[in-house]
Design a protein around this motif. Structure first.
Motif, PDB file in Angstrom:
ATOM      1  N   PRO A   1      39.747 -42.879 107.483  1.00  0.00           N
ATOM      2  CA  PRO A   1      40.228 -42.459 108.812  1.00  0.00           C
ATOM      3  C   PRO A   1      40.693 -40.997 108.795  1.00  0.00           C
ATOM      4  O   PRO A   1      41.348 -40.545 107.851  1.00  0.00           O
ATOM      5  N   LYS A   2      40.320 -40.268 109.823  1.00  0.00           N
ATOM      6  CA  LYS A   2      40.614 -38.830 109.910  1.00  0.00           C
ATOM      7  C   LYS A   2      42.108 -38.506 109.745  1.00  0.00           C
ATOM      8  O   LYS A   2      42.460 -37.476 109.189  1.00  0.00           O
ATOM      9  N   GLU A   3      42.962 -39.406 110.208  1.00  0.00           N
ATOM     10  CA  GLU A   3      44.393 -39.118 110.136  1.00  0.00           C
ATOM     11  C   GLU A   3      44.930 -39.095 108.700  1.00  0.00           C
ATOM     12  O   GLU A   3      46.060 -38.668 108.464  1.00  0.00           O
ATOM     13  N   TYR A   4      44.120 -39.530 107.733  1.00  0.00           N
ATOM     14  CA  TYR A   4      44.558 -39.534 106.336  1.00  0.00           C
ATOM     15  C   TYR A   4      43.950 -38.416 105.500  1.00  0.00           C
ATOM     16  O   TYR A   4      44.222 -38.330 104.294  1.00  0.00           O
ATOM     17  N   LEU A   5      43.150 -37.557 106.087  1.00  0.00           N
ATOM     18  CA  LEU A   5      42.447 -36.535 105.305  1.00  0.00           C
ATOM     19  C   LEU A   5      43.379 -35.594 104.551  1.00  0.00           C
ATOM     20  O   LEU A   5      43.007 -35.070 103.499  1.00  0.00           O
ATOM     21  N   HIS A   6      44.566 -35.377 105.056  1.00  0.00           N
ATOM     22  CA  HIS A   6      45.484 -34.438 104.391  1.00  0.00           C
ATOM     23  C   HIS A   6      46.568 -35.154 103.577  1.00  0.00           C
ATOM     24  O   HIS A   6      47.468 -34.516 103.042  1.00  0.00           O
ATOM     25  N   TRP A   7      46.443 -36.479 103.452  1.00  0.00           N
ATOM     26  CA  TRP A   7      47.408 -37.232 102.656  1.00  0.00           C
ATOM     27  C   TRP A   7      47.134 -37.032 101.164  1.00  0.00           C
ATOM     28  O   TRP A   7      45.993 -36.912 100.727  1.00  0.00           O
TER      29      TRP A   7
ATOM     30  N   SER B   1      41.621 -45.345  94.623  1.00  0.00           N
ATOM     31  CA  SER B   1      43.024 -45.597  94.290  1.00  0.00           C
ATOM     32  C   SER B   1      43.948 -45.031  95.372  1.00  0.00           C
ATOM     33  O   SER B   1      44.937 -45.664  95.747  1.00  0.00           O
ATOM     34  N   TYR B   2      43.623 -43.845  95.870  1.00  0.00           N
ATOM     35  CA  TYR B   2      44.403 -43.265  96.971  1.00  0.00           C
ATOM     36  C   TYR B   2      44.439 -44.239  98.144  1.00  0.00           C
ATOM     37  O   TYR B   2      45.497 -44.500  98.722  1.00  0.00           O
ATOM     38  N   LEU B   3      43.263 -44.732  98.523  1.00  0.00           N
ATOM     39  CA  LEU B   3      43.181 -45.614  99.690  1.00  0.00           C
ATOM     40  C   LEU B   3      43.938 -46.912  99.449  1.00  0.00           C
ATOM     41  O   LEU B   3      44.610 -47.415 100.354  1.00  0.00           O
ATOM     42  N   ARG B   4      43.849 -47.437  98.238  1.00  0.00           N
ATOM     43  CA  ARG B   4      44.592 -48.659  97.901  1.00  0.00           C
ATOM     44  C   ARG B   4      46.097 -48.403  98.025  1.00  0.00           C
ATOM     45  O   ARG B   4      46.840 -49.218  98.568  1.00  0.00           O
ATOM     46  N   THR B   5      46.547 -47.257  97.534  1.00  0.00           N
ATOM     47  CA  THR B   5      47.974 -46.894  97.595  1.00  0.00           C
ATOM     48  C   THR B   5      48.481 -46.868  99.041  1.00  0.00           C
ATOM     49  O   THR B   5      49.590 -47.309  99.326  1.00  0.00           O
ATOM     50  N   LYS B   6      47.655 -46.364  99.945  1.00  0.00           N
ATOM     51  CA  LYS B   6      48.037 -46.268 101.355  1.00  0.00           C
ATOM     52  C   LYS B   6      47.680 -47.534 102.145  1.00  0.00           C
ATOM     53  O   LYS B   6      47.886 -47.574 103.355  1.00  0.00           O
ATOM     54  N   ALA B   7      47.139 -48.548 101.459  1.00  0.00           N
ATOM     55  CA  ALA B   7      46.721 -49.802 102.104  1.00  0.00           C
ATOM     56  C   ALA B   7      45.697 -49.552 103.219  1.00  0.00           C
ATOM     57  O   ALA B   7      45.725 -50.187 104.272  1.00  0.00           O
ATOM     58  N   ILE B   8      44.779 -48.623 102.951  1.00  0.00           N
ATOM     59  CA  ILE B   8      43.690 -48.320 103.876  1.00  0.00           C
ATOM     60  C   ILE B   8      42.480 -49.129 103.432  1.00  0.00           C
ATOM     61  O   ILE B   8      42.174 -49.197 102.239  1.00  0.00           O
ATOM     62  N   ASP B   9      41.804 -49.746 104.393  1.00  0.00           N
ATOM     63  CA  ASP B   9      40.585 -50.487 104.051  1.00  0.00           C
ATOM     64  C   ASP B   9      39.618 -49.569 103.327  1.00  0.00           C
ATOM     65  O   ASP B   9      39.399 -48.422 103.741  1.00  0.00           O
ATOM     66  N   ARG B  10      39.055 -50.090 102.245  1.00  0.00           N
ATOM     67  CA  ARG B  10      38.130 -49.316 101.428  1.00  0.00           C
ATOM     68  C   ARG B  10      36.699 -49.750 101.718  1.00  0.00           C
ATOM     69  O   ARG B  10      36.404 -50.951 101.671  1.00  0.00           O
ATOM     70  N   PRO B  11      35.817 -48.788 101.982  1.00  0.00           N
ATOM     71  CA  PRO B  11      34.407 -49.142 102.186  1.00  0.00           C
ATOM     72  C   PRO B  11      33.826 -49.814 100.955  1.00  0.00           C
ATOM     73  O   PRO B  11      34.212 -49.492  99.814  1.00  0.00           O
ATOM     74  N   GLN B  12      32.909 -50.742 101.164  1.00  0.00           N
ATOM     75  CA  GLN B  12      32.245 -51.449 100.065  1.00  0.00           C
ATOM     76  C   GLN B  12      31.156 -50.534  99.506  1.00  0.00           C
ATOM     77  O   GLN B  12      30.092 -50.387 100.105  1.00  0.00           O
ATOM     78  N   ILE B  13      31.447 -49.877  98.370  1.00  0.00           N
ATOM     79  CA  ILE B  13      30.469 -48.963  97.790  1.00  0.00           C
ATOM     80  C   ILE B  13      29.627 -49.637  96.713  1.00  0.00           C
ATOM     81  O   ILE B  13      28.673 -49.041  96.211  1.00  0.00           O
ATOM     82  N   TRP B  14      29.954 -50.864  96.372  1.00  0.00           N
ATOM     83  CA  TRP B  14      29.237 -51.582  95.299  1.00  0.00           C
ATOM     84  C   TRP B  14      28.167 -52.475  95.905  1.00  0.00           C
ATOM     85  O   TRP B  14      28.269 -53.686  95.866  1.00  0.00           O
ATOM     86  N   ASP B  15      27.159 -51.881  96.476  1.00  0.00           N
ATOM     87  CA  ASP B  15      26.084 -52.662  97.107  1.00  0.00           C
ATOM     88  C   ASP B  15      24.916 -52.867  96.163  1.00  0.00           C
ATOM     89  O   ASP B  15      24.878 -52.404  95.071  1.00  0.00           O
TER      90      ASP B  15
ATOM     91  N   LEU C   1      32.026 -43.791 100.884  1.00  0.00           N
ATOM     92  CA  LEU C   1      33.483 -43.850 100.773  1.00  0.00           C
ATOM     93  C   LEU C   1      34.134 -42.823 101.687  1.00  0.00           C
ATOM     94  O   LEU C   1      35.011 -43.145 102.492  1.00  0.00           O
ATOM     95  N   TRP C   2      33.724 -41.573 101.562  1.00  0.00           N
ATOM     96  CA  TRP C   2      34.360 -40.494 102.317  1.00  0.00           C
ATOM     97  C   TRP C   2      34.279 -40.726 103.825  1.00  0.00           C
ATOM     98  O   TRP C   2      35.242 -40.487 104.540  1.00  0.00           O
ATOM     99  N   GLN C   3      33.111 -41.172 104.295  1.00  0.00           N
ATOM    100  CA  GLN C   3      32.948 -41.361 105.737  1.00  0.00           C
ATOM    101  C   GLN C   3      33.711 -42.572 106.262  1.00  0.00           C
ATOM    102  O   GLN C   3      33.893 -42.712 107.463  1.00  0.00           O
ATOM    103  N   GLY C   4      34.200 -43.410 105.365  1.00  0.00           N
ATOM    104  CA  GLY C   4      35.009 -44.555 105.776  1.00  0.00           C
ATOM    105  C   GLY C   4      36.496 -44.271 105.819  1.00  0.00           C
ATOM    106  O   GLY C   4      37.297 -45.157 106.131  1.00  0.00           O
TER     107      GLY C   4
END
Length: 156
Positions: free
Chosen positions: A26-32, A142-156, A21-24
């Motif tokens: 984008p760097k520009e959102y790290l401080h959001w 939830s943070y990523l969903r709020t910002k409409a950022i694609d979320r990595p598939q962690i449920w493999d 999740l973390w590595q997916g």
């Protein structure tokens, strides 16, 4: 599989999914962050990594931290990779400590945290540590969903 091996598998799987999740992100959102009182994304990642070390110290001292000083204190936020690299120094001894536990340790060692009115067996406490990281993984999704950022598939 014995109880210690199951606990280790749980820690490994929780961290693997967190890193995915973390590595997916984008760097520009790290401080959001969603509001002024919330952790930013990079702050939450550090909170999880630093928290694991704090929990390890709580276990080592059986609850009484004394004059604990975090190795993360005053460490600047730079990148997710830097956070993971720094934390690895502390995760390895934590995992090794777990590897050396037996079933009796998990049942008979008690963690007494009088400042929060908590008394738990070591096995229970270890599972709560992994749960802490899992909760923050869900929060981060939830943070990523709020910002409409694609979320990595962690449920493999």
């Amino acid at each position: 599989m014995n109880a210690t091996e199951i606990i280790l598998l749980n820690f490994s799987e929780v961290r693997r999914r967190s890193i995915k999740l973390w590595q997916g992100i984008p760097k520009e959102y790290l401080h959001w962050k969603p509001d002024n009182d919330a952790f930013s994304i990079i702050e939450m990642i550090r909170h999880v990594l630093e928290g694991e070390h704090l929990f390890h110290m709580i276990i080592e001292k059986r609850g009484n931290l004394g004059t604990y000083k975090s190795p993360w204190e005053n460490l600047p936020y730079t990148s997710i990779d830097a956070e993971l690299k720094f934390a690895e120094t502390y995760r390895e001894p934590f995992i090794n400590m777990i590897k050396n536990l037996n079933a009796l340790d998990l049942e008979q060692i008690r963690i007494e945290r009088t400042e929060v009115g908590q008394s738990k067996t070591l096995g229970d406490y270890l599972n709560r540590i992994a749960y802490h990281e899992s909760v923050h993984t869900g929060q981060m999704l939830s943070y990523l969903r709020t910002k409409a950022i694609d979320r990595p598939q962690i449920w493999d």
